[in-house]
Design an enzyme around this catalytic site. Structure first.
Site, short mmCIF file in Angstrom:
data_model
loop_
_atom_site.label_atom_id
_atom_site.label_comp_id
_atom_site.label_asym_id
_atom_site.label_seq_id
_atom_site.Cartn_x
_atom_site.Cartn_y
_atom_site.Cartn_z
N ASP A 44 65.95 50.56 45.81
CA ASP A 44 64.52 50.81 45.72
C ASP A 44 64.08 51.34 47.09
O ASP A 44 64.69 51.04 48.11
CB ASP A 44 63.78 49.51 45.36
CG ASP A 44 62.32 49.79 45.01
OD1 ASP A 44 61.94 50.97 44.91
OD2 ASP A 44 61.56 48.82 44.85
N ASP B 154 64.83 44.48 36.98
CA ASP B 154 65.25 43.73 38.16
C ASP B 154 64.18 42.70 38.47
O ASP B 154 63.01 42.89 38.14
CB ASP B 154 65.39 44.65 39.39
CG ASP B 154 64.03 44.94 40.00
OD1 ASP B 154 63.31 45.78 39.46
OD2 ASP B 154 63.67 44.28 41.00
N CYS C 193 76.38 27.32 27.67
CA CYS C 193 76.61 28.30 28.75
C CYS C 193 78.02 28.17 29.32
O CYS C 193 78.56 27.08 29.44
CB CYS C 193 75.58 28.09 29.86
SG CYS C 193 75.74 29.23 31.25
N CYS D 140 78.91 29.39 32.44
CA CYS D 140 78.88 29.72 33.87
C CYS D 140 79.57 28.64 34.69
O CYS D 140 79.84 27.55 34.18
CB CYS D 140 77.44 29.92 34.34
SG CYS D 140 76.62 28.38 34.79
N CYS E 181 77.80 25.19 34.58
CA CYS E 181 77.84 24.46 33.31
C CYS E 181 79.25 24.02 32.91
O CYS E 181 79.41 23.02 32.22
CB CYS E 181 77.22 25.32 32.19
SG CYS E 181 75.46 25.60 32.46
N HIS F 74 73.82 30.16 37.36
CA HIS F 74 73.48 29.79 35.99
C HIS F 74 72.32 30.64 35.46
O HIS F 74 72.37 31.15 34.34
CB HIS F 74 73.13 28.31 35.85
CG HIS F 74 72.51 28.02 34.53
ND1 HIS F 74 73.26 27.91 33.37
CD2 HIS F 74 71.20 27.92 34.15
CE1 HIS F 74 72.44 27.74 32.36
NE2 HIS F 74 71.19 27.74 32.80
ZN ZN Z 1 75.29 27.85 33.01
#
Ligand code: ZN
Length: 380
Positions: free
Chosen positions: A94, A267, A305, A307, A310, A336
């Site tokens: 940007d 974004d 999830c 990730c 998690c 996460h």
């Molecule tokens: Zn997660």
């Protein structure tokens, strides 16, 4: 020098929602896509390998911030921003117009550029649209934004009109500046929530050969209704064969609504800022990691999830990390939240391909929509 045409290939549409491949010299990006924000060349507390592992494909840097620190020459000598940061993938920079106009440091706008005080040391700086393109050529991101004038949401019409006129003139001047062969310049449509100004700005910019079109000046305090209405107006006008980038929007419900209206790129600092502050999105709604209720909660943040937070840790442990103030908590919660948005958009892309996008959005409505939320334009 004229750069080659940006490859943007539509692969599926469902109503106004669409999926596409955006091809850059640093790799392909599936859209709709969310860009994590690496303002000064880092997504705070998260490293590139982790970003990739949760599904990031395109990162955003900020020319204004990188100009002040470390300086574009340092980045250029490193081989460009993708290499300097270790990301080695597609990037967008940007211009920093929004930062110059929002840091309260602006001294004067003239047709030549913006005179302002550095937010770091108060020194007087001048940035022209041409300077901004030189900086971004040195930074070397694949997608590049022109310097624009960003008035506040409540600016009077005359100020909005002047901002539109100057932004269009600066975008045209930016188009005349040389970029590297792999770089592509977008235009930024301004005009607040004023219908006529938005249409005028979009039409004047569409007369020029920009690689894509961004919608700026939203999510700055206007109502959700006004934001959605403006996004819909823009999606209806902007050319279908170029990417459409809605700047600064990262609330999960807003993403679903605006993908439905035909936006491709987004974004926002929201997922990482919320994460560092201990607020995470889950399939059951928002969770506050400072809450005493989590002290002996040995479930993952979100059982759906995949990730690192998690799959490796419990809510009780994450709460503990926030209580003791360890940066691992900030990093895991940021990862996460990013994974949450990437999974949300993975689901959106799949639903678009299968022609069931409305149904997909309806399935998220109760979890994500704020109480008293705005009606989704054109989609019932
Ligand atoms: Zn997660």
């Amino acid at each position: 020098m004229k750069s080659s045409r940006l490859r943007f290939r539509l692969i599926a549409e469902d109503g106004s929602a669409r999926c596409a491949w955006l091809e850059t010299a640093h790799g392909r990006v599936q859209t709709p896509a969310f860009m994590p924000v690496a303002t000064i060349g880092v997504v705070k507390s998260v490293d590139p390998a982790e970003l990739r592992s949760v599904g990031a494909e395109l990162l955003l840097g900020n020319a204004y911030h990188l100009w002040l620190r470390p300086g574009p020459t340092v980045v250029e000598k490193a081989g460009g921003l993708a290499r300097f940061t270790g990301w080695n993938g597609p990037m967008l920079t940007d211009s920093g117009g929004f930062q110059v106009f929002s840091l309260g440091s602006l001294v004067r706008v003239t047709p030549e550029g913006a005179l302002f005080k550095s937010h770091l040391d108060g020194s007087l700086r001048f940035l022209s649209p041409e300077d901004c393109m030189t900086i971004q050529r040195q930074l070397g991101a694949d997608l590049v934004m022109p310097l624009d004038v960003c008035p506040p949401a409540d600016a009077p019409e005359e100020e909005l009109r002047q901002a539109v006129n100057l932004s269009v003139e600066w975008a045209r001047r930016s188009l005349a500046c040389p970029l590297a062969e792999h770089q592509h310049l977008f235009a930024i449509v301004q005009g607040g929530v004023d219908r006529d100004l938005r249409v005028q700005c979009a039409q004047e910019l569409m007369a020029e050969d920009f690689a894509g079109f961004a919608v700026g000046g939203l999510a700055v305090g206007e109502s959700k209704e006004a934001m959605y209405r403006t996004v819909q107006l823009m999606a209806d006008i902007l050319p279908a064969d170029r990417p459409r980038y809605l700047m600064g929007v990262g609330d999960p419900w807003d993403l679903l609504v605006c993908v439905g209206l035909g936006m491709d790129l987004f974004d926002s600092v929201l997922p990482t800022r919320n994460g560092r502050h201990g607020t995470v999105w889950t399939a059951e709604g928002k969770l506050n990691l400072h809450g005493a209720a989590l002290a002996e909660d040995y479930q993952p943040l979100d059982g759906t999830c995949d990730c690192p937070a998690c799959t490796g840790y419990t809510r009780a442990y994450l709460r503990h990390l926030f209580r003791v103030g360890d940066s691992l908590g900030w990093r895991l919660a940021s990862l996460h939240n990013l994974r949450f948005l990437f999974r949300l958009l993975e689901g959106a892309r799949q639903a678009i391909k299968e022609g069931r996008y409305d149904e997909y959005v309806a399935g998220w409505r109760d979890v994500l929509q704020q109480p008293g939320g705005a009606r989704v334009p054109g989609r019932g």
